[in-house]
Design a protein around this motif. Structure first.
Motif, PDB file in Angstrom:
ATOM      1  N   THR A 137       3.012   1.055  -4.766  1.00 39.17           N
ATOM      2  CA  THR A 137       2.166   1.600  -3.701  1.00 39.17           C
ATOM      3  C   THR A 137       2.512   0.959  -2.357  1.00 39.17           C
ATOM      4  O   THR A 137       3.021  -0.164  -2.304  1.00 39.17           O
ATOM      5  CB  THR A 137       0.670   1.348  -3.993  1.00 39.17           C
ATOM      6  N   ASN A 138       2.202   1.679  -1.284  1.00 37.50           N
ATOM      7  CA  ASN A 138       2.430   1.148   0.061  1.00 37.50           C
ATOM      8  C   ASN A 138       1.568  -0.085   0.318  1.00 37.50           C
ATOM      9  O   ASN A 138       1.996  -1.023   0.999  1.00 37.50           O
ATOM     10  CB  ASN A 138       2.121   2.226   1.111  1.00 37.50           C
ATOM     11  N   ALA A 139       0.354  -0.072  -0.212  1.00 39.34           N
ATOM     12  CA  ALA A 139      -0.544  -1.212  -0.022  1.00 39.34           C
ATOM     13  C   ALA A 139       0.040  -2.472  -0.656  1.00 39.34           C
ATOM     14  O   ALA A 139      -0.011  -3.563  -0.073  1.00 39.34           O
ATOM     15  CB  ALA A 139      -1.913  -0.903  -0.619  1.00 39.34           C
ATOM     16  N   ALA A 140       0.599  -2.314  -1.861  1.00 35.88           N
ATOM     17  CA  ALA A 140       1.195  -3.468  -2.545  1.00 35.88           C
ATOM     18  C   ALA A 140       2.419  -3.971  -1.790  1.00 35.88           C
ATOM     19  O   ALA A 140       2.646  -5.189  -1.692  1.00 35.88           O
ATOM     20  CB  ALA A 140       1.570  -3.082  -3.976  1.00 35.88           C
ATOM     21  N   ALA A 141       3.211  -3.041  -1.244  1.00 34.37           N
ATOM     22  CA  ALA A 141       4.395  -3.439  -0.471  1.00 34.37           C
ATOM     23  C   ALA A 141       3.994  -4.197   0.793  1.00 34.37           C
ATOM     24  O   ALA A 141       4.600  -5.210   1.143  1.00 34.37           O
ATOM     25  CB  ALA A 141       5.217  -2.202  -0.107  1.00 34.37           C
ATOM     26  N   ALA A 142       2.942  -3.701   1.475  1.00 38.01           N
ATOM     27  CA  ALA A 142       2.469  -4.371   2.692  1.00 38.01           C
ATOM     28  C   ALA A 142       1.944  -5.771   2.373  1.00 38.01           C
ATOM     29  O   ALA A 142       2.200  -6.727   3.122  1.00 38.01           O
ATOM     30  CB  ALA A 142       1.372  -3.536   3.346  1.00 38.01           C
ATOM     31  N   GLU A 143       1.223  -5.875   1.253  1.00 41.63           N
ATOM     32  CA  GLU A 143       0.701  -7.187   0.856  1.00 41.63           C
ATOM     33  C   GLU A 143       1.848  -8.150   0.535  1.00 41.63           C
ATOM     34  O   GLU A 143       1.815  -9.330   0.922  1.00 41.63           O
ATOM     35  CB  GLU A 143      -0.214  -7.044  -0.361  1.00 41.63           C
ATOM     36  N   MET A 144       2.858  -7.667  -0.154  1.00 41.64           N
ATOM     37  CA  MET A 144       4.004  -8.496  -0.511  1.00 41.64           C
ATOM     38  C   MET A 144       4.731  -8.983   0.749  1.00 41.64           C
ATOM     39  O   MET A 144       5.067 -10.172   0.867  1.00 41.64           O
ATOM     40  CB  MET A 144       4.963  -7.691  -1.387  1.00 41.64           C
ATOM     41  N   ARG A 145       4.958  -8.087   1.699  1.00 47.22           N
ATOM     42  CA  ARG A 145       5.640  -8.462   2.946  1.00 47.22           C
ATOM     43  C   ARG A 145       4.819  -9.503   3.707  1.00 47.22           C
ATOM     44  O   ARG A 145       5.364 -10.473   4.244  1.00 47.22           O
ATOM     45  CB  ARG A 145       5.864  -7.225   3.816  1.00 47.22           C
ATOM     46  N   GLU A 146       3.501  -9.304   3.733  1.00 42.25           N
ATOM     47  CA  GLU A 146       2.624 -10.231   4.452  1.00 42.25           C
ATOM     48  C   GLU A 146       2.656 -11.620   3.808  1.00 42.25           C
ATOM     49  O   GLU A 146       2.724 -12.641   4.496  1.00 42.25           O
ATOM     50  CB  GLU A 146       1.198  -9.685   4.458  1.00 42.25           C
TER      51      GLU A 146
END
Length: 295
Positions: free
Chosen positions: A60-69
Motif C-alpha cells: 500500500t502507499n501508506a505502508a511505503a510512506a511510513e517506510m520512507r519516513e
C-alpha cells in the motif's frame, strides 16, 4: 538506550548475501526490523550501499510512506551521531529518489523508463477503475455474443447449465469473477487449466476420489447430522402426552433413514443410499385431540 532485538530479529537484520523469507504475525515488529536491516546496509561495512540502490516494495502507499519516513528518520539520527559523515549526508539526499514504493508503482516506473524497449507509446497512461470495468464488460459482451452466434455443443451445454431465465447477467458476473481471481495468480492460464483438469472425471469412482469431493462429503454429513438432531426433537414431541402421536411412526422411519445417511463415510456410500431413499406418506391429523400447538 538502543532497541533490544530478539535472536530471530537480530538474525534477520544481520544476514547478508542470501535470500530470506520472514513470516511473522501482525504487530511483531517486521517493519522495524526491515528498517534496521536497511540502515545497517547503508551505513555499516567496508562498502555500504547507497539507499537508491535498494528496492523496497510494499502493498500500500501508506505502508511505503511510513517506510520512507522511518528510514529517513533513522538516517537523520545516525547523522546526528556522525555529523561529518559525507556518506550519511548523501543518503539523506538520495532517499527522495529511492525506490521505496508499492509493487504496482515500481512496475509503472520500470515501464515509463523502458517504454521504447517494449514498443509502447511514451504518452501511455493507467486506466482508472471505471474505465477498466467498462472495457472488461465490452470485451466479455463481445465474447458471449460471438459464442451465441456459433453455439458450439460445449457452449450450448455451458449456457444451459448456467443461464437463468432470459438473462445471462449471472453468467457474465461469474466469468468476470473467475477472471479477477485467476489474475491474482502469477500464471493465471496455468491455474485455470489445472482447474479444468480437476473436473475431467470419467466415472463415479474417479469423482469419489476427486480432491474437491471430500470437503463436499464433510459438508453433506454436517447437514445430515443437523437433520438428525431436528428429527430426534420431532420424535420426542410425538411421544409426549397430548403430542402428535399420529406422526410418530413416519418420523421414526425418517429418523432411522437419516441416521444411516449421516453415518456414511464416503461419497459412493452416501450416493448409493441417498438415491435409494423413499419417504412414508404423512398421515392425516384429522381427529387429533391432543395439543394443536405441537402439530
Amino acid at each position: 538506550m538502543g532497541v533490544s532485538w530478539t535472536r530471530e530479529q537480530q538474525q534477520v537484520i544481520d544476514l547478508r548475501k542470501r535470500n530470506i523469507l520472514v513470516s511473522a504475525a501482525a504487530g511483531s515488529g517486521k517493519t522495524a526490523v526491515l528498517v534496521e536491516r536497511i540502515i545497517k546496509m547503508i551505513t555499516e561495512g567496508e562498502h555500504p550501499v547507497d539507499i537508491d540502490r535498494l528496492l523496497v516494495v510494499t502493498f500500500t502507499n501508506a505502508a511505503a510512506a511510513e517506510m520512507r519516513e522511518r528510514i529517513g528518520a533513522a538516517i537523520e539520527k545516525a547523522l546526528e551521531e556522525h555529523p561529518d559523515s559525507e556518506h550519511l549526508q548523501r543518503q539523506l539526499t538520495l532517499i527522495h529518489n529511492a525506490q521505496i514504493t508499492t509493487i504496482d508503482s515500481f512496475c509503472l516506473y520500470v515501464i515509463r523508463n523502458h517504454f521504447h524497449e517494449i514498443d509502447l507509446e511514451p504518452d501511455f497512461r493507467i486506466g482508472d477503475e471505471g474505465e477498466l470495468k467498462l472495457l472488461k464488460e465490452d470485451v466479455l459482451r463481445g465474447v458471449l455474443e460471438s459464442n451465441y452466434e456459433q453455439m458450439s455443443p460445449e457452449f450450448a451445454a455451458f449456457a444451459k447449465g448456467y443461464v437463468s431465465g432470459k438473462s445471462d447477467a449471472k453468467v457474465a458476473e461469474m466469468i468476470l469473477s473467475l477472471y479477477e481471481f485467476s489474475m491474482s495468480y502469477p500464471w493465471p492460464m496455468e491455474w485455470l487449466t489445472s482447474g479444468i483438469r480437476g473436473y475431467e472425471i470419467p466415472d463415479v469412482q474417479k469423482m469419489a476420489e476427486a480432491p474437491w469431493m471430500q470437503p463436499l462429503v464433510l459438508h453433506l454429513r454436517s447437514v445430515l447430522a443437523d437433520l438428525v438432531k431436528k428429527l430426534r426433537i420431532a420424535h420426542v414431541l410425538t411421544l409426549e402426552e397430548n403430542g402428535p402421536d399420529v406422526y410418530e411412526k413416519v418420523i421414526a422411519s425418517d429418523l432411522a433413514k437419516f441416521e444411516e445417511l449421516a453415518a456414511c463415510k464416503n461419497f459412493l456410500e452416501l450416493y448409493e443410499k441417498l438415491t435409494a431413499v423413499t419417504y412414508d406418506r404423512l398421515p392425516s391429523s384429522r381427529g387429533f385431540s391432543g395439543d394443536a400447538g405441537k402439530l
